[in-house]
Scaffold this motif. Sequence first.
Motif, PDB file in Angstrom:
ATOM      1  N   SER A   3     -42.366  10.361  67.537  1.00  0.00           N
ATOM      2  CA  SER A   3     -41.998  10.659  66.157  1.00  0.00           C
ATOM      3  C   SER A   3     -42.960  11.662  65.550  1.00  0.00           C
ATOM      4  O   SER A   3     -42.725  12.162  64.460  1.00  0.00           O
ATOM      5  CB  SER A   3     -41.984   9.363  65.330  1.00  0.00           C
ATOM      6  N   LYS A  87     -33.754  16.788  65.067  1.00  0.00           N
ATOM      7  CA  LYS A  87     -34.240  15.426  64.878  1.00  0.00           C
ATOM      8  C   LYS A  87     -35.048  15.308  63.585  1.00  0.00           C
ATOM      9  O   LYS A  87     -34.900  14.341  62.838  1.00  0.00           O
ATOM     10  CB  LYS A  87     -35.110  15.016  66.069  1.00  0.00           C
ATOM     11  N   ARG A  88     -35.888  16.300  63.318  1.00  0.00           N
ATOM     12  CA  ARG A  88     -36.679  16.267  62.071  1.00  0.00           C
ATOM     13  C   ARG A  88     -35.776  16.325  60.855  1.00  0.00           C
ATOM     14  O   ARG A  88     -36.015  15.652  59.852  1.00  0.00           O
ATOM     15  CB  ARG A  88     -37.637  17.456  62.044  1.00  0.00           C
ATOM     16  N   ALA A  91     -34.112  12.863  60.574  1.00  0.00           N
ATOM     17  CA  ALA A  91     -34.950  11.658  60.607  1.00  0.00           C
ATOM     18  C   ALA A  91     -34.957  10.949  59.258  1.00  0.00           C
ATOM     19  O   ALA A  91     -34.814  11.560  58.200  1.00  0.00           O
ATOM     20  CB  ALA A  91     -36.379  12.033  61.005  1.00  0.00           C
ATOM     21  N   ASP A  92     -35.136   9.624  59.333  1.00  0.00           N
ATOM     22  CA  ASP A  92     -35.217   8.822  58.111  1.00  0.00           C
ATOM     23  C   ASP A  92     -36.460   9.198  57.316  1.00  0.00           C
ATOM     24  O   ASP A  92     -37.554   9.256  57.858  1.00  0.00           O
ATOM     25  CB  ASP A  92     -35.288   7.323  58.457  1.00  0.00           C
ATOM     26  N   GLY A 121     -39.903   8.890  59.773  1.00  0.00           N
ATOM     27  CA  GLY A 121     -39.641   9.679  60.970  1.00  0.00           C
ATOM     28  C   GLY A 121     -38.774   9.029  62.014  1.00  0.00           C
ATOM     29  O   GLY A 121     -38.533   9.608  63.058  1.00  0.00           O
ATOM     30  N   LYS A 122     -38.293   7.813  61.767  1.00  0.00           N
ATOM     31  CA  LYS A 122     -37.415   7.162  62.731  1.00  0.00           C
ATOM     32  C   LYS A 122     -36.049   7.847  62.771  1.00  0.00           C
ATOM     33  O   LYS A 122     -35.560   8.333  61.760  1.00  0.00           O
ATOM     34  CB  LYS A 122     -37.235   5.680  62.373  1.00  0.00           C
ATOM     35  N   VAL A 123     -35.457   7.878  63.948  1.00  0.00           N
ATOM     36  CA  VAL A 123     -34.144   8.494  64.125  1.00  0.00           C
ATOM     37  C   VAL A 123     -33.180   7.437  64.640  1.00  0.00           C
ATOM     38  O   VAL A 123     -33.405   6.867  65.710  1.00  0.00           O
ATOM     39  CB  VAL A 123     -34.206   9.671  65.121  1.00  0.00           C
ATOM     40  N   SER A 128     -29.564  10.562  66.451  1.00  0.00           N
ATOM     41  CA  SER A 128     -30.092  11.097  67.699  1.00  0.00           C
ATOM     42  C   SER A 128     -28.968  11.711  68.524  1.00  0.00           C
ATOM     43  O   SER A 128     -29.132  12.757  69.163  1.00  0.00           O
ATOM     44  CB  SER A 128     -30.784   9.981  68.498  1.00  0.00           C
ATOM     45  N   THR A 207     -34.206   8.181  73.576  1.00  0.00           N
ATOM     46  CA  THR A 207     -34.884   7.868  72.314  1.00  0.00           C
ATOM     47  C   THR A 207     -34.739   6.396  71.958  1.00  0.00           C
ATOM     48  O   THR A 207     -35.706   5.750  71.531  1.00  0.00           O
ATOM     49  CB  THR A 207     -34.308   8.731  71.166  1.00  0.00           C
ATOM     50  N   GLN A 211     -37.982   3.991  71.801  1.00  0.00           N
ATOM     51  CA  GLN A 211     -38.348   3.321  70.553  1.00  0.00           C
ATOM     52  C   GLN A 211     -38.368   1.815  70.729  1.00  0.00           C
ATOM     53  O   GLN A 211     -39.205   1.120  70.149  1.00  0.00           O
ATOM     54  CB  GLN A 211     -37.387   3.724  69.436  1.00  0.00           C
TER      55      GLN A 211
END
Length: 315
Positions: A3, A87-88, A91-92, A121-123, A128, A207, A211
């Motif tokens: 992340s 992804k960025r 991201a959450d 930063g979680k996806v 994803s 991913t 995670q």
Amino acid sequence: MSSKKEKPLHALVAGGTAGAVEALVTYPMEFVKTRSQFGGKREPPLTIIRETLGSHGVRGLYAGCTALVVGNSVKAGIRFVSYDKFKRALADKDVSSLSLYRHPPPSSRSIGSRVDRGNKGKVSAPRSLLAGLGAGMMEAIFAVTPSETIKTKLIDDAKRPQPRYRGLLHGTASIVKEEGLLGIYRGLFPVMMRQGANSAVRFTTYTTLKQSVQSRTRTGQALPGSVTFGIGAIAGLVTVYTTMPLDVIKTRMQSLEARAQYRNSFHCAYRIFTEEGVLRFWTGTTPRLARLVMSGGIVFTIYEKVIVLIGGREM
């Protein structure tokens, strides 16, 4: 993938290195897979290997290899850079959690910091999937279609009694001279569909599994190389079975006889289905499975190692 943010240039270098190494190590499996997907009689993988070794030696199993190494290197670099960008963006941000714990009281500061690190930063799996789809489209347009077209034509040409192409440069020049620049972009649609599905499935699987494993370890602790390899291999396994039909159509559309046999990708799929049966869409599964299981482990492992080596991950 972590992340933490990866610098674009470093992601490009790490991805390119990983792609080149993976292509060199696994190319014989790619050669066998491509040969088995051409029209005509079905050839078992072992028969292809035996006949190729008998007529051309070990070097025969690397026909078209240079095109794939170059293309794979560029492809992997584009894949990791574009995936990280998508992804960025997806991201959450977890705004409510960040605002709630922005200035926590002293007694709860450690709890707040854990919540901040855990959520930011979680996806999610659907995001994803979307990021991987975008990355696949980028690599298909800028790297995969030209390299795959040239590689496929070189492999198809190599099985002739008197091959026309003398290597990557001569083959590329001949294709462009005869068919124009569009000649090396033949099969763009199935390649975009395959690469989009490949990256979407592979990155989502990788991913999600990573995670899940990291959630059971201490925050910030790097995973062992063996675990990364295993997760990448599983991602490759899932990718093979879900995208195999697109790979077969792609190979047929890029063969030397494609223009004479198929009007477009849909006509190609229709002819395979009606003339050869639905199982033909999974021709070459065994060598592709062997390659992608290995490549998934190799690419992600080398990428993570190179990123750490060159200090390409922002803290």
